[in-house]
Write a protein that holds these residues in place. Structure first.
Motif, PDB file in Angstrom:
ATOM      1  N   THR A   1      56.142 -30.236 -25.340  1.00  0.00           N
ATOM      2  CA  THR A   1      56.663 -30.162 -26.617  1.00  0.00           C
ATOM      3  C   THR A   1      55.772 -31.367 -27.265  1.00  0.00           C
ATOM      4  O   THR A   1      55.398 -31.151 -28.576  1.00  0.00           O
ATOM      5  CB  THR A   1      58.252 -30.795 -26.760  1.00  0.00           C
ATOM      6  OG1 THR A   1      58.814 -29.785 -25.961  1.00  0.00           O
ATOM      7  CG2 THR A   1      58.624 -30.998 -28.242  1.00  0.00           C
ATOM      8  N   ASN A   2      55.537 -32.363 -26.690  1.00  0.00           N
ATOM      9  CA  ASN A   2      54.429 -33.623 -27.127  1.00  0.00           C
ATOM     10  C   ASN A   2      53.178 -33.050 -27.550  1.00  0.00           C
ATOM     11  O   ASN A   2      52.664 -33.217 -28.572  1.00  0.00           O
ATOM     12  CB  ASN A   2      54.231 -34.765 -26.196  1.00  0.00           C
ATOM     13  CG  ASN A   2      55.514 -35.365 -26.201  1.00  0.00           C
ATOM     14  OD1 ASN A   2      56.559 -35.591 -27.181  1.00  0.00           O
ATOM     15  ND2 ASN A   2      55.863 -36.336 -25.038  1.00  0.00           N
TER      16      ASN A   2
ATOM     17  N   ASP B   1      45.341 -17.470 -25.098  1.00  0.00           N
ATOM     18  CA  ASP B   1      44.366 -18.543 -24.805  1.00  0.00           C
ATOM     19  C   ASP B   1      44.802 -19.532 -23.504  1.00  0.00           C
ATOM     20  O   ASP B   1      44.139 -20.237 -23.203  1.00  0.00           O
ATOM     21  CB  ASP B   1      44.176 -19.518 -25.970  1.00  0.00           C
ATOM     22  CG  ASP B   1      45.248 -20.116 -26.293  1.00  0.00           C
ATOM     23  OD1 ASP B   1      46.536 -19.680 -25.875  1.00  0.00           O
ATOM     24  OD2 ASP B   1      45.174 -20.872 -27.118  1.00  0.00           O
ATOM     25  N   ARG B   2      46.204 -18.981 -22.690  1.00  0.00           N
ATOM     26  CA  ARG B   2      46.530 -19.560 -21.476  1.00  0.00           C
ATOM     27  C   ARG B   2      47.109 -20.905 -21.725  1.00  0.00           C
ATOM     28  O   ARG B   2      47.676 -21.641 -21.072  1.00  0.00           O
ATOM     29  CB  ARG B   2      45.489 -19.901 -20.568  1.00  0.00           C
ATOM     30  CG  ARG B   2      44.623 -18.664 -20.369  1.00  0.00           C
ATOM     31  CD  ARG B   2      45.351 -17.504 -19.594  1.00  0.00           C
ATOM     32  NE  ARG B   2      45.884 -17.940 -18.341  1.00  0.00           N
ATOM     33  CZ  ARG B   2      46.659 -16.961 -17.502  1.00  0.00           C
ATOM     34  NH1 ARG B   2      46.916 -15.897 -18.173  1.00  0.00           N
ATOM     35  NH2 ARG B   2      47.217 -17.244 -16.451  1.00  0.00           N
ATOM     36  N   SER B   3      47.588 -21.138 -23.132  1.00  0.00           N
ATOM     37  CA  SER B   3      48.448 -22.118 -23.680  1.00  0.00           C
ATOM     38  C   SER B   3      49.948 -21.696 -23.644  1.00  0.00           C
ATOM     39  O   SER B   3      49.935 -20.680 -23.987  1.00  0.00           O
ATOM     40  CB  SER B   3      47.967 -22.908 -24.787  1.00  0.00           C
ATOM     41  OG  SER B   3      48.093 -22.012 -25.857  1.00  0.00           O
ATOM     42  N   PHE B   4      50.834 -22.689 -23.602  1.00  0.00           N
ATOM     43  CA  PHE B   4      52.198 -22.447 -23.820  1.00  0.00           C
ATOM     44  C   PHE B   4      52.958 -22.930 -24.812  1.00  0.00           C
ATOM     45  O   PHE B   4      52.362 -23.735 -25.535  1.00  0.00           O
ATOM     46  CB  PHE B   4      52.824 -23.080 -22.427  1.00  0.00           C
ATOM     47  CG  PHE B   4      52.507 -22.543 -20.971  1.00  0.00           C
ATOM     48  CD1 PHE B   4      53.199 -21.415 -20.445  1.00  0.00           C
ATOM     49  CD2 PHE B   4      51.346 -22.826 -20.339  1.00  0.00           C
ATOM     50  CE1 PHE B   4      52.984 -20.859 -19.237  1.00  0.00           C
ATOM     51  CE2 PHE B   4      50.983 -22.362 -19.120  1.00  0.00           C
ATOM     52  CZ  PHE B   4      51.779 -21.267 -18.617  1.00  0.00           C
TER      53      PHE B   4
ATOM     54  N   ALA C   1      49.053 -26.808 -25.440  1.00  0.00           N
ATOM     55  CA  ALA C   1      49.783 -27.034 -24.218  1.00  0.00           C
ATOM     56  C   ALA C   1      49.336 -26.241 -22.928  1.00  0.00           C
ATOM     57  O   ALA C   1      50.179 -25.226 -22.328  1.00  0.00           O
ATOM     58  CB  ALA C   1      51.314 -27.015 -24.469  1.00  0.00           C
ATOM     59  N   THR C   2      48.039 -26.501 -22.423  1.00  0.00           N
ATOM     60  CA  THR C   2      47.710 -25.799 -21.176  1.00  0.00           C
ATOM     61  C   THR C   2      48.075 -26.548 -20.138  1.00  0.00           C
ATOM     62  O   THR C   2      48.748 -27.633 -20.088  1.00  0.00           O
ATOM     63  CB  THR C   2      46.006 -25.854 -21.462  1.00  0.00           C
ATOM     64  OG1 THR C   2      45.530 -27.117 -21.333  1.00  0.00           O
ATOM     65  CG2 THR C   2      45.487 -25.186 -22.456  1.00  0.00           C
ATOM     66  N   VAL C   3      47.948 -25.761 -19.055  1.00  0.00           N
ATOM     67  CA  VAL C   3      48.326 -26.451 -17.613  1.00  0.00           C
ATOM     68  C   VAL C   3      47.608 -27.948 -17.444  1.00  0.00           C
ATOM     69  O   VAL C   3      48.101 -28.742 -16.977  1.00  0.00           O
ATOM     70  CB  VAL C   3      48.046 -25.552 -16.313  1.00  0.00           C
ATOM     71  CG1 VAL C   3      48.247 -26.386 -15.058  1.00  0.00           C
ATOM     72  CG2 VAL C   3      48.902 -24.191 -16.596  1.00  0.00           C
ATOM     73  N   VAL C   4      46.118 -27.682 -17.857  1.00  0.00           N
ATOM     74  CA  VAL C   4      45.297 -29.026 -17.611  1.00  0.00           C
ATOM     75  C   VAL C   4      45.734 -29.993 -18.382  1.00  0.00           C
ATOM     76  O   VAL C   4      45.864 -31.307 -17.878  1.00  0.00           O
ATOM     77  CB  VAL C   4      43.944 -28.473 -17.934  1.00  0.00           C
ATOM     78  CG1 VAL C   4      43.059 -29.731 -17.741  1.00  0.00           C
ATOM     79  CG2 VAL C   4      43.546 -27.500 -16.767  1.00  0.00           C
TER      80      VAL C   4
END
Length: 265
Positions: A25-26, A68-71, A34-37
């Motif tokens: 959320t931040n 793009d693999r972001s959440f 908000a990617t895993v990395v």
């Protein structure tokens, strides 16, 4: 010897999962992907651990993964949160209004912007009030309403002009704003003060203060108002304004919104 139960801390699996959601959320709030990395970096965690948590949330429909693999949070979170906000505005809002009315001995209301008007949805009248009838469901032109200015607290000048693009600023009281520019000037003064003051703008002899209420999206959803006669309230402007701003901040906390008051009287 009976083993001592492990304390429930943020290091528990549930706590770690909530930390991942908070970090996600931040990232979105700050305009970062908000990617895993990125989430792992912000939490100081292993990427594999964060990836497993997000995969679990994705499978449960709580988050969605982009190309793009972001959440991002799934829309179900927002719908549920908005339902909670609507309920708490009624339940907690009425409690806050009753406490404020009892404290000041003046009528209190919660109103929200509807087009270029404000609509009252909650009210609390002090014992012995001489007010005739109810204000619930009653609309006021936003350009001469305390709730109108408070509800547009976070709006840009362009957004305010859009709201009043087709509005005629007709005279309602001795001090009714005469134009959008006049309205914006008064709104700027309100923001510096920390609450709005409407002095005979809507009706002769009517005086009121209001403060914005924020929800979990960091958006203003309405305003708490204190309304009375000018003779009664004008000498108590600072007291009524500060109490109104505190009440609005309290309701905002119940809605997951910001907890700030900036009173400068």
């Amino acid at each position: 010897m009976t083993p001592t139960p492990a304390p429930t801390t943020r290091s528990s699996s549930m706590g770690r999962g909530l930390d991942v959601l908070a970090a996600l959320t931040n990232c979105l709030r700050e305009g970062r992907k908000a990617t895993v990395v990125e989430i792992a970096r912000s939490l100081g965690r292993e990427r594999s651990q964060v990836s497993r948590t997000l995969a679990s949330y994705e499978a449960s429909g709580l988050v969605v993964r982009g190309a793009d693999r972001s959440f991002a949070l799934a829309w179900g979170w927002y719908a549920a949160a908005q339902d909670i906000v609507a309920t708490r505005v009624i339940t907690q809002g009425l409690v806050v209004l009753e406490e404020l009315s009892s404290l000041l001995g003046e009528a209190t209301f919660f109103s929200a912007l509807q087009g270029d008007a404000t609509l009252t949805t909650l009210e609390s009248l002090p014992s012995g009030s001489r007010m005739i009838g109810s204000w619930i469901g009653r609309a006021y032109p936003a350009y001469c309403s305390d709730a109108g200015r408070a509800s547009l607290w976070d709006a840009s000048a362009e957004e305010v002009r859009a709201v009043f693009s087709s509005t005629a600023f007709s005279r309602q009281g001795p001090n009714t704003p005469t134009s959008v520019d006049d309205f914006l000037s008064r709104l700027d003064e309100d923001r510096r003060r920390g609450f709005t003051i409407v002095d005979q703008e809507a009706e002769p002899g009517l005086y009121s203060v209001a403060a914005p209420v924020w929800d979990f999206r960091d958006e203003v959803i309405g305003a708490i108002q204190v309304v009375g006669t000018r003779d009664s309230m004008h000498p108590r402007t600072a007291e009524c304004g500060a109490a109104c701003a505190d009440a609005a901040a309290e309701l905002s906390r119940h809605l997951g919104g910001r907890d700030t008051t900036g009173i400068s009287v």
